[in-house]
Design an enzyme around this catalytic site. Sequence first.
Site, short mmCIF file in Angstrom:
data_model
loop_
_atom_site.label_atom_id
_atom_site.label_comp_id
_atom_site.label_asym_id
_atom_site.label_seq_id
_atom_site.Cartn_x
_atom_site.Cartn_y
_atom_site.Cartn_z
N ASP A 188 4.90 12.27 -6.13
CA ASP A 188 4.67 12.25 -7.57
C ASP A 188 5.88 11.90 -8.25
OD1 ASP A 188 2.06 12.80 -7.23
OD2 ASP A 188 2.28 14.92 -7.86
N ARG A 189 5.98 11.34 -9.19
CA ARG A 189 7.32 11.01 -10.10
C ARG A 189 8.40 12.30 -10.01
NH1 ARG A 189 7.15 10.02 -16.50
NH2 ARG A 189 6.43 12.21 -16.20
#
Length: 349
Positions: free
Chosen positions: A157-158
Amino acid sequence: MKNAKPFSEATPDREDQPGDETLVAGDEAGGRLDAWLAEALGPDLSRSRIKALIETGAVFVNEVPARQAKQKIHPGDIVRLTLPEPEDPDPIGEDIPLEVLYEDDDLIVINKQAGLVVHPGAGNWTGTLVNALIYHCGDSLSGIGGVRRPGIVHRLDRDTTGVMVIAKNDHAHRHLAEQFADHGLTGPLERAYQAIVWGKPQGLKGTIDAALGRARDRVRRTVRTDDGPDVRHAVTHYLVRERYDERPDGSCAASMVECRLETGRTHQIRVHMAHIGHPLVGDEDYGAAFRTKANRLPEPLRGIVSDFNRQALHAYLLVIEHPVSGETLRFEAPLPADMAQLRAAFAAI
């Protein structure tokens, strides 16, 4: 539209069409700005797309730029959203700093920083890991499927940090993809994460076996018991490594857990830990209700937790088989500075 009414009829109705959309919040309006806009404009714009537009300054509330998706909406607010011109979908190289742990002709291993999206997509056509790798690797990318681009075989995830491996050519891409699909059942592949979660998970170790699918907002994931087409089997194993502020009643403020994946689903660790009542510290999507716990913590921990603006999740270990030599490669990345500070602050209470 519920809780909203158009301010101007001359507005676009497609995500890829530039222009302005102006809405007036109705009498029942409330909650987060991104959630309100997603309900008002859905399904034309996804919540993730709206969040990206807010972060780039394309959303105005009462003519003041909105910079946070969690900003509150109130009855009577005038919200203007400017849709930018569509950008070129072909990624280009960008000089974005990378921490390279290993690199040869076939693959590159990095320690991904928080805030870096892995792959270009709606609202994130630039500034991604793929853009950084195209610039960094240059001519050493022989191509994936005849196109000079890096081969992404797994994602973070970012706002999740840690070890990632990326293929530079078709052979490496196929070999690595097979390893990740096997999840270490017949090969050396290992993936382990460190997470700081609220409370005290039951026992020192456990297994969460709960299928995941899309939530009602179509952006987040949730545990599902139906047999919908998007529902996927998901298994997470966890081991409690540390407990912070243990109390006479057997509870504690938070715990450091190590998680290992038997499957690799979107947001798997985050959803599974929230499902058993122990969401990750800082996780706005799956643990926002636990934010108030910070108010009961002593200083300076209270301030550190309140300022921690991402999920406390770090992919610290990756073991793979080299796609050409067959050698087993092991990579570890220490906790990033923000999680190390968070851990130390919890440990000090």
